[in-house]
Design a protein around this motif. Structure first.
Motif, short mmCIF file in Angstrom:
data_model
loop_
_atom_site.label_atom_id
_atom_site.label_comp_id
_atom_site.label_asym_id
_atom_site.label_seq_id
_atom_site.Cartn_x
_atom_site.Cartn_y
_atom_site.Cartn_z
N GLY A 1 12.03 7.98 -4.19
CA GLY A 1 11.05 6.71 -4.63
C GLY A 1 12.00 5.51 -3.42
N LEU A 2 12.56 5.05 -4.37
CA LEU A 2 13.49 4.35 -3.93
C LEU A 2 14.04 4.78 -2.11
CD1 LEU A 2 15.87 3.53 -6.96
CD2 LEU A 2 14.01 2.29 -5.98
N ALA B 1 4.34 5.64 -5.11
CA ALA B 1 4.62 6.02 -6.65
C ALA B 1 3.63 6.60 -7.58
CB ALA B 1 4.47 4.26 -7.61
N LEU B 2 2.81 6.86 -6.92
CA LEU B 2 1.33 7.35 -7.41
C LEU B 2 1.70 9.20 -7.25
CD1 LEU B 2 -1.87 5.77 -6.76
CD2 LEU B 2 -0.77 5.79 -9.18
N VAL C 1 0.56 -0.94 0.02
CA VAL C 1 0.07 -0.32 0.31
C VAL C 1 0.62 1.07 0.00
CG1 VAL C 1 -1.81 1.41 1.47
CG2 VAL C 1 -2.04 -1.41 1.57
N ALA C 2 1.72 1.17 1.24
CA ALA C 2 2.76 2.41 1.17
C ALA C 2 3.73 2.54 -0.84
CB ALA C 2 3.60 2.33 2.28
N VAL C 3 3.74 1.54 -0.64
CA VAL C 3 4.40 2.24 -2.25
C VAL C 3 3.32 2.45 -3.40
CG1 VAL C 3 5.55 0.80 -4.15
CG2 VAL C 3 6.25 -0.19 -1.32
N VAL D 1 9.71 -0.11 4.41
CA VAL D 1 10.41 -1.72 4.19
C VAL D 1 11.42 -1.40 6.04
CG1 VAL D 1 11.34 -3.71 4.01
CG2 VAL D 1 10.91 -1.76 2.05
N LEU D 2 11.95 -0.85 6.13
CA LEU D 2 12.70 -0.90 6.95
C LEU D 2 11.66 -0.31 8.72
CD1 LEU D 2 15.33 -0.73 9.37
CD2 LEU D 2 15.18 2.05 8.72
N GLN D 3 10.37 1.02 8.62
CA GLN D 3 9.62 0.84 9.40
C GLN D 3 8.75 0.08 10.27
OE1 GLN D 3 7.50 4.63 7.70
NE2 GLN D 3 6.64 4.24 9.89
#
Length: 484
Positions: free
Chosen positions: A199-200, A44-45, A38-40, A207-209
């Motif tokens: 974005g990366l 991205a949007l 969901v976060a990615v 991911v870390l969070q």
């Protein structure tokens, strides 16, 4: 068709489309994968929209700056022409831009007579070529795009200028947009690369969070697995405040499971022990001298004892089973009010004064029948021994702001009990005064029922050392938690 010919096989029915395939795919994902996905997608949007907006703003700002530059050249041409007369204006120079003097440089200017449309002046960069300009509207100014004489796109600014009262001129300045478009493309790639790197970085941070944020959940899972394997007795409650209530509920569930097993083992042992003596008596009567001369009255007596023991243990099992029903709760105030009204009628001749204090919205986490049994026995016992008054009250116990327990208090102003008598009073069938009607089972029933709900009964002196106060601790919850 031949009788020996095999019958045609029925065509397989097409499998129905799984309308929830995408939902099932999402459900199969772990919590961490869902959060990251969901976060990615959202990042991205958001970055794509931000990139489009930035490029659009840059393009608009670049076009505005380009038009302002053309406007400066038009004003410079007007200033040069104003050096002559209205009928014979001066010819403009290079306007401070060397590209106007270079043939086919992509930057051009022309001046036409406003009346006849004849070409009066042109920049050396045209080198005999001509600009295919659209007609100038009456408002006197036009910005447009035209094709360059040598190919490419030109941005043109045309303006009508009037010198004096009659002399009118049409001035056009054109600049090639290739450099402008190239800068826009370069800027778009720079924005795309920057947002890609951003974005990366965001994905890595997400991911870390998620991993760090869900680490307590993993610890809770490992702790629960340790309890299941028998390596630990309880789930570790050293967790963040969000998960600590869940750990408490899991520990309560673990304790409840242990209590159910232990209680079942105890009930079976008690029942076996209770039935052993009556069975021995019956066997002895049957196997005694004479065989057929068994005392039927004694057999009937022992059978009644066995039936009573079976009923008693079945009732305890019923209470334990009801205690384990999830989501069962009962309002406290209506039950206590109903009991006080009933007791006031039963003991009408004694003119007992009753008082009731119950906080709003308190519910007993259990069966209403069990609450009636507990409170009814206590209030009835207080009415039998009181002189003139019975006070019923409920206090709440909270943990981290959450209502966990309630304490039911029933106090009378009777003679009270000594410490030794208070210890004896809670034993099953023990009566301290044979002059008062009753079976002596009331307080011991309260003890059993309270134990089923992980509670306890305590007896202490009443207010000012006079009378007796019974305190029962029971599980509770807020009315809104119980759905009403």
């Amino acid at each position: 068709m031949s009788a020996d010919a095999p019958e045609p096989m029925p065509e397989p029915m097409p499998e129905p489309l799984n309308e929830t395939a995408s939902a099932s795919w999402v459900q199969r994902r772990s919590l961490a994968q869902r959060l990251i996905l969901v976060a990615v997608v959202w990042s991205a949007l958001a970055l794509a929209v931000a990139g489009v907006v930035l490029v659009a703003l840059y393009r608009e700002d670049s076009a505005r700056a380009f038009d302002e530059r053309l406007d400066v050249y038009v004003k410079a041409i007007v200033g040069e022409m104003a050096g002559g007369t209205p009928d014979s204006p001066a010819e403009p120079g290079n306007l401070g831009e060397p590209r106007f003097d270079l043939p086919a440089s992509g930057w051009y200017w022309v001046v036409f007579d406003g009346q006849s449309g004849d070409l009066l002046f042109a920049s050396p960069s045209l080198f005999g070529d001509r600009l295919d300009l659209p007609d100038l509207p009456a408002r006197g100014e036009l910005r447009s795009f035209v094709e360059s004489p040598r190919g490419g796109e030109l941005r043109v600014l045309q303006r009508r200028i009037v010198f004096g009262e009659a002399a009118a001129f049409r001035i056009a300045v054109a600049g090639e947009t290739a450099d402008l478009r190239a800068r826009e493309v370069t800027f778009a790639w720079q924005v795309a690369l920057t947002l890609l790197v951003l974005g990366l970085g965001l994905i890595a941070a997400i991911v870390l969070q998620v991993r760090v944020g869900l680490r307590p959940v993993t610890a809770l899972r490992h702790s629960l697995a340790a309890v299941r394997r028998g390596d630990a007795q309880a789930v570790d409650e050293a967790l963040p405040p969000d998960l600590r209530p869940l750990a408490r509920e899991l520990n309560a569930l673990v304790r409840s499971n242990r209590e159910v097993v232990e209680r079942a083992r105890t009930h079976v042992g008690n029942l076996a022990h209770a039935l052993k003596t009556p069975l021995s008596v019956i066997v002895n009567e049957v196997r005694g001298p004479g065989g057929g001369g068994a005392d039927l009255s004694k057999i009937d007596e022992q059978a009644a004892v066995m039936r009573a023991q079976i009923d008693q243990h079945l009732e305890r099992a019923r209470m334990a089973a009801q205690r384990r029903v999830i989501g069962v709760s009962s309002p406290v105030e209506p039950v206590l009010s109903r009991l006080i009204r009933a007791m006031s009628k039963i003991h009408r001749e004694r003119d007992i004064v009753f008082s009731l204090e119950v906080p709003d919205g308190v519910r007993f986490r259990g069966e209403e029948h069990d609450l009636e049994e507990i409170a009814g026995n206590l209030i009835d016992n207080a009415c039998k021994w009181t002189t003139s008054r019975v006070d019923v009250a409920v206090e709440t116990v909270r943990t981290d702001g959450v209502l966990e327990r309630l304490v039911l208090s029933v106090m009378d102003d009777g003679p009270g009990l000594t410490p030794e008598q208070r210890r004896e009073a809670v034993k099953r069938g023990r009566r301290l005064d044979e002059t008062v009607p009753g079976t002596g089972l009331g307080l011991s029933i309260v003890v059993d029922l309270a134990a089923v709900y992980d509670g306890r009964l305590a007896l202490q002196p009443g207010r000012g050392g006079q009378g007796l106060q019974a305190l029962v601790t029971l599980p509770a919850l807020e009315a809104n938690v119980a759905g009403g």
